[in-house]
Design a protein around this motif. Structure first.
Motif, short mmCIF file in Angstrom:
data_model
loop_
_atom_site.label_atom_id
_atom_site.label_comp_id
_atom_site.label_asym_id
_atom_site.label_seq_id
_atom_site.Cartn_x
_atom_site.Cartn_y
_atom_site.Cartn_z
N ARG A 151 0.83 -1.20 0.00
CA ARG A 151 0.00 0.00 0.00
C ARG A 151 0.86 1.25 0.00
O ARG A 151 0.59 2.21 -0.73
N LEU A 152 1.93 1.25 0.81
CA LEU A 152 2.82 2.41 0.85
C LEU A 152 3.51 2.60 -0.49
O LEU A 152 3.65 3.73 -0.98
N ASP A 153 3.95 1.49 -1.10
CA ASP A 153 4.60 1.58 -2.42
C ASP A 153 3.63 2.12 -3.46
O ASP A 153 3.99 2.98 -4.28
N PHE A 154 2.40 1.60 -3.44
CA PHE A 154 1.42 2.03 -4.43
C PHE A 154 1.11 3.52 -4.28
O PHE A 154 1.02 4.25 -5.28
N GLU A 155 0.93 3.97 -3.05
CA GLU A 155 0.63 5.38 -2.83
C GLU A 155 1.78 6.27 -3.31
O GLU A 155 1.54 7.34 -3.88
N ARG A 156 3.01 5.82 -3.10
CA ARG A 156 4.18 6.59 -3.57
C ARG A 156 4.20 6.65 -5.10
O ARG A 156 4.39 7.72 -5.70
N ILE A 157 4.01 5.49 -5.73
CA ILE A 157 4.02 5.43 -7.20
C ILE A 157 2.88 6.28 -7.77
O ILE A 157 3.07 7.03 -8.75
N LEU A 158 1.71 6.16 -7.20
CA LEU A 158 0.55 6.92 -7.68
C LEU A 158 0.81 8.42 -7.57
O LEU A 158 0.50 9.19 -8.50
N ARG A 159 1.40 8.83 -6.46
CA ARG A 159 1.69 10.26 -6.26
C ARG A 159 2.69 10.75 -7.31
O ARG A 159 2.49 11.82 -7.91
N GLN A 160 3.73 9.96 -7.54
CA GLN A 160 4.74 10.36 -8.53
C GLN A 160 4.15 10.37 -9.94
O GLN A 160 4.43 11.29 -10.74
N ARG A 161 3.35 9.38 -10.26
CA ARG A 161 2.75 9.32 -11.60
C ARG A 161 1.82 10.52 -11.83
O ARG A 161 1.82 11.14 -12.89
N ASN A 162 1.01 10.83 -10.82
CA ASN A 162 0.09 11.96 -10.96
C ASN A 162 0.84 13.28 -11.11
O ASN A 162 0.43 14.15 -11.89
N ASN A 163 1.93 13.42 -10.37
CA ASN A 163 2.74 14.64 -10.51
C ASN A 163 3.29 14.77 -11.93
O ASN A 163 3.30 15.86 -12.52
N LEU A 164 3.75 13.64 -12.46
CA LEU A 164 4.30 13.66 -13.81
C LEU A 164 3.22 13.97 -14.84
O LEU A 164 3.45 14.74 -15.79
N LEU A 165 2.04 13.41 -14.66
CA LEU A 165 0.94 13.67 -15.59
C LEU A 165 0.59 15.16 -15.61
O LEU A 165 0.33 15.74 -16.67
N LYS A 166 0.58 15.78 -14.45
CA LYS A 166 0.26 17.21 -14.38
C LYS A 166 1.33 18.06 -15.04
O LYS A 166 1.03 19.05 -15.71
N GLN A 167 2.60 17.66 -14.86
CA GLN A 167 3.70 18.43 -15.42
C GLN A 167 3.82 18.24 -16.93
O GLN A 167 4.16 19.16 -17.67
N ALA A 168 3.50 17.03 -17.41
CA ALA A 168 3.71 16.70 -18.82
C ALA A 168 2.71 17.38 -19.74
O ALA A 168 3.04 17.74 -20.87
N GLY A 169 1.48 17.55 -19.26
CA GLY A 169 0.47 18.17 -20.09
C GLY A 169 -0.01 17.24 -21.20
O GLY A 169 0.21 16.03 -21.17
N HIS A 170 -0.65 17.80 -22.21
CA HIS A 170 -1.25 16.99 -23.28
C HIS A 170 -0.22 16.36 -24.20
O HIS A 170 -0.47 15.30 -24.79
N GLN A 171 0.93 16.99 -24.36
CA GLN A 171 1.94 16.50 -25.30
C GLN A 171 3.28 16.34 -24.58
O GLN A 171 4.15 17.21 -24.65
N PRO A 172 3.48 15.21 -23.89
CA PRO A 172 4.71 15.00 -23.14
C PRO A 172 5.91 14.79 -24.07
O PRO A 172 5.76 14.26 -25.19
N ASP A 173 7.09 15.24 -23.64
CA ASP A 173 8.29 15.02 -24.45
C ASP A 173 8.81 13.60 -24.21
O ASP A 173 8.24 12.82 -23.44
#
Length: 358
Positions: A151-173
């Motif tokens: 559960r701790l690993d999943f929450e960490r991964i989910l948090r990192q993935r969501n942060n990346l999704l927000k930063q990447a926008g519609h057209q990620p490099d």
């Protein structure tokens, strides 16, 4: 497992209170708003779970204080241990057992085990998916150390993935895509394992829940509890790939264990929409009784039963049936009237007034 005593300091409306508990059943009596539930909540916190009222640490600390303290002496298999929790109004809370600090608050579940019955449990069959996911996670984190880590690993991964999704926008490099691939691989691995354990738990809970429901309702019924994860028709890896464009657009992860549900049906119909409030309440109680049995069988420890003003929400027949269904574990009951149904004998009774144990 027996909790011999509980003490709280600067906890909610309690300045300093100590509650001596009977090894069988203790009845805590007092008008509403005096601090009865606060004591049950404090005891449940020593199991490493969050507040069953959904409260954050800041609200648990008495106004004007920086910390609150919760302590209990626990006896198990002829071994006595002192469990202590320091709740910080701001910052991290800390816990220790016999003076030794525990690495994670969740590890307190290895020392203190409780099952809480409260009026808000009606939300288990009637509320949203998050409530039902929380029930499964509560049971599994209390009985499975590996699940806690997952559960701790999943929450960490989910948090990192969501942060990346927000930063990447519609057209990620290219770098963002490659990093996203890494997080997807990790999320797929951990997420599949979490879903598998949750599904197995639903299968294990169903027989005792069905038995308890029929006894509570006083009639035969068909109860079904099924883990609902649509992405499992393919795989989480495939589902994440398919959902990536939508995830990038929304800036959040839309598939995975954090979005799954538990489908509860009574006599073939969804309990959330078709069961009466009395039936929904019986389903919630049955699932808590099943949780107790599963925890006892899995851990080898009989959890303490905490009944927070539950009987006032039930008609007399269901109240008596619930009393008859309770296992012979240590039990703590709160009541505004002091009345408990026949079949439940309070061996010790205490009064709570204005945050003081009389």
């Amino acid at each position: 497992m027996i909790v011999e005593w509980l003490s709280v300091e600067n906890y909610r409306n309690h300045r300093s209170s100590k509650l001596i508990l009977d090894s069988r059943c203790t009845l805590v009596v007092g008008p509403n708003g005096q601090g009865k539930t606060n004591l049950l909540e404090a005891l449940s916190l020593l199991s490493g779970s969050g507040s069953f009222r959904g409260a954050v640490a800041e609200t648990l600390v008495r106004a004007g204080c920086a910390q609150a303290y919760v302590r209990a002496q626990v006896r198990q298999h002829r071994r006595t241990r002192l469990v202590e929790l320091e709740i910080a109004a701001a910052g991290r809370s800390r816990a220790q057992v016999n003076g030794q600090r525990v690495r994670s608050l969740h590890d307190l579940a290895d020392v203190v085990s409780v099952v809480v019955f409260c009026p808000d449990d009606l939300a288990i069959p009637a509320g949203g998916p998050a409530v039902r996911r929380a029930l499964l996670d509560e049971v599994l984190t209390g009985t499975d150390r590996n699940y806690r880590s997952m559960r701790l690993d999943f929450e960490r991964i989910l948090r990192q993935r969501n942060n990346l999704l927000k930063q990447a926008g519609h057209q990620p490099d290219g770098d963002a895509v490659r990093t996203l691939d890494v997080w997807d691989t990790q999320m797929a691995s951990v997420g599949e394992a979490i879903a598998q354990r949750r599904e197995r738990l639903c299968t294990s809970l169903l027989p005792p829940a069905l038995d308890a429901y029929c006894r509570l309702a006083g009639t035969a019924a068909d109860l079904q509890v099924t883990y609902d994860a649509p992405w499992r028709a393919e795989s989480l890896a495939a589902a994440l790939t398919r959902a990536r464009p939508d995830d990038l657009r929304r800036g959040t992860t839309t598939v995975g264990p954090h979005r799954d549900d538990v489908t509860i049906c009574l006599d073939g119909l969804p309990a959330r929409t078709h069961a009466s409030q009395g039936e929904q309440r019986s389903i919630a109680l049955a699932l808590r009784l099943a949780q107790h049995r599963y925890t006892a069988q899995t851990s080898g420890v009989e959890p303490v039963i905490l009944l927070d003003d539950v009987f006032s929400e039930l008609d007399s027949r269901r109240a008596e049936r619930l009393a008859g269904c309770l296992p012979p574990s240590q039990t703590v009951v709160t009541s505004a009237t002091g009345h408990v149904p026949s079949g439940l004998e309070a061996c010790r009774q205490v009064q709570v007034r204005r945050g003081e144990v009389m």
